[in-house]
Design an enzyme around this catalytic site. Structure first.
Site, PDB file in Angstrom:
ATOM      1  N   GLU A 177      -3.873   2.946  -3.651  1.00  0.00           N
ATOM      2  CA  GLU A 177      -4.469   3.058  -4.908  1.00  0.00           C
ATOM      3  C   GLU A 177      -4.699   1.823  -5.439  1.00  0.00           C
ATOM      4  O   GLU A 177      -5.586   1.160  -6.159  1.00  0.00           O
ATOM      5  CB  GLU A 177      -3.532   3.859  -5.616  1.00  0.00           C
ATOM      6  CG  GLU A 177      -3.533   5.399  -5.327  1.00  0.00           C
ATOM      7  CD  GLU A 177      -2.726   6.358  -5.645  1.00  0.00           C
ATOM      8  OE1 GLU A 177      -1.610   5.734  -6.424  1.00  0.00           O
ATOM      9  OE2 GLU A 177      -2.501   7.452  -4.930  1.00  0.00           O
ATOM     10  N   SER A 213      -0.105  13.355   1.436  1.00  0.00           N
ATOM     11  CA  SER A 213      -0.071  14.835   1.444  1.00  0.00           C
ATOM     12  C   SER A 213       1.225  15.608   2.277  1.00  0.00           C
ATOM     13  O   SER A 213       1.092  16.514   2.798  1.00  0.00           O
ATOM     14  CB  SER A 213      -1.385  15.558   1.817  1.00  0.00           C
ATOM     15  OG  SER A 213      -2.329  15.288   0.867  1.00  0.00           O
ATOM     16  N   ASN A 237       7.287   7.590  -4.009  1.00  0.00           N
ATOM     17  CA  ASN A 237       6.523   6.527  -4.992  1.00  0.00           C
ATOM     18  C   ASN A 237       6.187   7.556  -6.063  1.00  0.00           C
ATOM     19  O   ASN A 237       5.624   8.552  -5.876  1.00  0.00           O
ATOM     20  CB  ASN A 237       5.502   5.911  -4.366  1.00  0.00           C
ATOM     21  CG  ASN A 237       4.427   5.427  -5.506  1.00  0.00           C
ATOM     22  OD1 ASN A 237       4.866   5.110  -6.622  1.00  0.00           O
ATOM     23  ND2 ASN A 237       3.123   5.165  -4.760  1.00  0.00           N
ATOM     24  N   GLU A 256      -0.388   5.299   5.635  1.00  0.00           N
ATOM     25  CA  GLU A 256      -0.774   6.218   4.582  1.00  0.00           C
ATOM     26  C   GLU A 256      -2.202   6.392   4.651  1.00  0.00           C
ATOM     27  O   GLU A 256      -2.915   5.744   4.170  1.00  0.00           O
ATOM     28  CB  GLU A 256      -0.269   5.914   3.155  1.00  0.00           C
ATOM     29  CG  GLU A 256       1.104   6.134   3.100  1.00  0.00           C
ATOM     30  CD  GLU A 256       1.578   6.236   1.713  1.00  0.00           C
ATOM     31  OE1 GLU A 256       2.342   7.163   1.221  1.00  0.00           O
ATOM     32  OE2 GLU A 256       1.438   5.224   0.765  1.00  0.00           O
TER      33      GLU A 256
HETATM   34  P1  PGA Z   1       1.009  12.392  -1.927  1.00  0.00           P
HETATM   35  O1  PGA Z   1       1.111  10.640  -2.134  1.00  0.00           O
HETATM   36  O2  PGA Z   1       2.186  12.641  -1.082  1.00  0.00           O
HETATM   37  O3  PGA Z   1       0.858  12.764  -3.235  1.00  0.00           O
HETATM   38  O4  PGA Z   1      -0.363  12.698  -1.171  1.00  0.00           O
HETATM   39  C1  PGA Z   1       1.266   9.829  -1.137  1.00  0.00           C
HETATM   40  C2  PGA Z   1       1.563   8.417  -1.582  1.00  0.00           C
HETATM   41  O5  PGA Z   1       0.697   7.969  -2.186  1.00  0.00           O
HETATM   42  O6  PGA Z   1       2.355   7.479  -1.388  1.00  0.00           O
END
Ligand code: PGA
Length: 250
Positions: A98, A214, A8, A168
């Site tokens: 988010e 992450s 994403n 997540e």
């Molecule tokens: P990140 O984002 O790998 O930068 O932690 C993951 C995501 O929000 O899908």
């Protein structure tokens, strides 16, 4: 089941950057048929990325980061599944943390969006995950089971093959995210699988469950190899054009 590798892009990349990335990934994706790649650009790049993927005959799914549940209406700034369908997308991501944190996305709007995405023929990638206080209070599994149950309320068994779940944990996402330990991830994925099987019987085993938050070049391998981890959903580590070359998980 193929292993899925997706990213994403959040609010990143101009159209030019998106196209350069897509071109690089297209060449690469053809060499790795054991993976199903997917990319989720910003709205502004979707149309051209879709055209580019098609022109190159690349086995890459293209998705949107969100959708409204209504086909049309007085919803300034929103985008409808009908508009996304016109672009010819493969999937819609729903309920990213988010969106839940900053834009009042709830389990109930996630459900409406999931039903709308499926109704319009998309694959629905439903994101779930607990925050740190919930984890600390031992409520991760119950929280995620509730999220899955509400998201899929009213989803018919015949539409289940187009549902995908991304686990997540909120505390693992983004720049300040704390990478999760693999055994913990496996435990949660098993619990999501259990919820899916409670809702849909054996068919629940067919739903791909991805892990994200992450995921980086050091830890990506550690999350693989468990039967309930069917893909990795990667943010910033996969935003460079050659990222997936480096995500060595085989
Ligand atoms: P990140 O984002 O790998 O930068 O932690 C993951 C995501 O929000 O899908």
């Amino acid at each position: 089941m193929k292993f899925y590798l997706g990213t994403n892009w959040k609010m990143h990349k101009t159209v030019a950057e998106a196209l350069a990335y897509t071109e690089g990934l297209a060449h690469y994706a053809k060499d790795y048929p054991q993976f199903q790649f997917f990319i989720i650009p910003s709205y502004t790049a979707l149309w051209q990325v879709r055209q580019k993927v098609d022109a190159l005959g690349a086995p890459i799914w293209v998705g949107a980061q969100n959708t409204h549940w209504e086909d049309q209406g007085a919803f300034t700034g929103e985008i409808s599944p009908v508009q996304l369908k016109e672009i010819g997308l493969d999937l819609v991501e729903i309920g990213h943390s988010e969106r839940r944190q900053y834009y009042n996305e709830t389990d109930f709007t996630v459900n409406l969006k999931t039903l709308a995405a499926l109704k319009h023929g998309f694959k629905a990638l439903v994101c779930v995950g607990e925050n740190m206080p919930e984890k600390e209070h031992g409520a991760s599994k119950s929280k995620i089971a509730t999220q899955v149950q509400i998201a899929l309320n009213g989803v018919k068994a015949e539409d289940l093959p187009r549902v995908m779940i991304a686990y997540e944990p909120v505390w693992a996402i983004g720049e300040k995210g704390i990478p999760a330990e693999a055994p913990y991830v496996f435990e949660i994925h098993e619990s999501i699988r259990k919820t899916l099987c409670e809702l849909y019987g054996e068919q629940g085993r067919e739903v791909p469950i991805f892990f994200g938050g992450s995921v980086n070049l050091q830890n990506c391998q550690s999350y693989c190899g468990h039967p309930d981890v069917n893909g990795l959903f990667i943010g910033s580590t996969a935003w460079q054009p050659d990222s997936f070359h480096q995500v060595r998980i085989w």
